[in-house]
Design an enzyme around this catalytic site. Structure first.
Site, mmCIF file in Angstrom:
data_model
loop_
_atom_site.group_PDB
_atom_site.id
_atom_site.type_symbol
_atom_site.label_atom_id
_atom_site.label_comp_id
_atom_site.label_asym_id
_atom_site.label_seq_id
_atom_site.Cartn_x
_atom_site.Cartn_y
_atom_site.Cartn_z
ATOM 1 N N GLU A 1 -3.946 -10.475 3.371
ATOM 2 C CA GLU A 1 -4.877 -10.234 4.485
ATOM 3 C C GLU A 1 -6.034 -11.230 4.539
ATOM 4 O O GLU A 1 -6.506 -11.584 5.623
ATOM 5 C CB GLU A 1 -5.439 -8.801 4.397
ATOM 6 C CG GLU A 1 -4.486 -7.712 4.842
ATOM 7 C CD GLU A 1 -3.621 -7.178 3.722
ATOM 8 O OE1 GLU A 1 -3.115 -6.048 3.843
ATOM 9 O OE2 GLU A 1 -3.448 -7.891 2.710
ATOM 10 N N GLU B 1 0.828 -1.207 0.000
ATOM 11 C CA GLU B 1 0.000 0.000 0.000
ATOM 12 C C GLU B 1 0.865 1.260 0.000
ATOM 13 O O GLU B 1 0.492 2.272 -0.607
ATOM 14 C CB GLU B 1 -0.951 -0.034 1.205
ATOM 15 C CG GLU B 1 -2.068 -1.057 1.023
ATOM 16 C CD GLU B 1 -2.933 -1.240 2.262
ATOM 17 O OE1 GLU B 1 -4.175 -1.252 2.129
ATOM 18 O OE2 GLU B 1 -2.378 -1.386 3.365
#
Length: 318
Positions: free
Chosen positions: A173, A153
């Site tokens: 995730e 990210e």
């Protein structure tokens, strides 16, 4: 994607010669700013400064603890206020970029004990990524080793991403029972589209770096031993550019991609006008050059700015 024989290699030779001649001055400001989990270095060049921030928790693959994240956000703010800094480089210590959020800390309540606390923490991360994306500097992620979750990210908020061939990247995730909070679905979908974003997030695989180039997440893959020099080469090339032009490009592209076509073209129109003014063609015949701020501050009774104000003040107010 080996840079051998390319312009990057040519510029690398220039950089090496300049550094040997003492063309740049490096300052380690880590202690001055009180950082514990990252290093903050600033190199002064003739054409501007380069800030290099290194995420420095190598024993845990530079996982983003609350403290490291807060320090990274603060490093962005420091660089933002440094008008002489033109380039902001992000890297990781110990052969890895970043393993994402510190799941051990998260599981132990480091983000808080209820949903609202988690939401508040995620907003902090979102603000951090937005601030990185909005820096009026050119940002470069210099990536090696693991670059997953929050680490990926970070790269998506940067202008350029150079990867070593050792990189393994992805969004795992899903297998930890959590979802990304600050770019893994949003920025990624804007960069590579919905279908591939679903694949990356829903499957959770770890990919080789060339796949990231093919998708549009990364710019270049270079041999591990060439990463530092390739990053310096790109930095030197950027420093050669018209910095005002780069700042305008960044705003037009970042804001334009979020807008409809005609609104985005408006950014281009205004950018063209600003470029012309910067290059010297600032005097518009029917603009306020002759009766604008200079006239306003002159206090002359017959100044046009007073006349038009008096004429307009009560117009159609009945």
């Amino acid at each position: 994607c080996n840079p051998s024989g390319s312009i990057l290699t040519t510029i690398s030779v220039v950089i090496a010669a300049q550094e040997k001649a003492g063309d740049s001055k490096m300052s380690n400001l880590t202690e001055e700013y009180g950082f514990q989990d990252l290093t903050y270095e600033r190199a002064e060049h003739d054409r501007g400064a380069v800030v290099t921030v290194t995420l420095n928790r190598p024993k845990v693959t530079n996982a983003l603890s609350v403290r490291l994240s807060d320090e990274f956000a603060r490093s962005i703010s420091i660089a933002r206020d440094d008008i002489d800094a033109k380039v902001f480089v992000v890297r990781g210590a110990g052969g890895n970029f970043c393993a994402g959020d510190d799941l051990t800390e998260m599981a132990s309540g480091g983000w808080g004990v209820d949903a609202n606390s988690v939401i508040r923490r995620v907003r902090i991360y979102q603000d951090m990524a937005n601030a990185l994306e909005e820096l009026d500097k050119i940002t470069i992620a210099s990536v090696e080793g693991y670059c997953v979750g929050g680490g990926l990210e970070i790269t998506m908020a940067c202008d350029f991403v150079i990867c070593a061939d050792t990189v393994r990247w992805g969004m795992p995730e899903v297998d930890w029972g959590i979802t990304p909070g600050w770019g893994g679905t949003t920025r990624m979908a804007r960069l590579i589209g919905r279908r591939m974003t679903k694949e990356i997030n829903m499957l959770g695989a770890l990919h080789k770096p060339q796949r990231g180039v093919e998708l549009g997440l990364f710019n270049r893959v270079v041999p591990q031993e060439a990463l530092d020099q390739s990053t310096k080469a790109l930095t030197e090339l950027i420093l050669m550019k018209n910095q005002q032009g780069l700042r305008q490009f960044k705003v037009m592209i970042n804001r334009g991609v979020e807008a409809d076509l005609y609104t985005a073209q408006g950014f281009e129109l205004m950018g063209a006008g600003l470029t012309s003014a910067v290059l010297g063609a600032w005097n518009v015949p029917d603009g306020d050059d002759a009766h604008g701020w200079t006239a306003y501050h002159s206090g002359a009774a017959d100044r046009l700015i007073r006349k038009r104000r008096e004429t307009a003040r009560d117009f159609w107010t009945d």
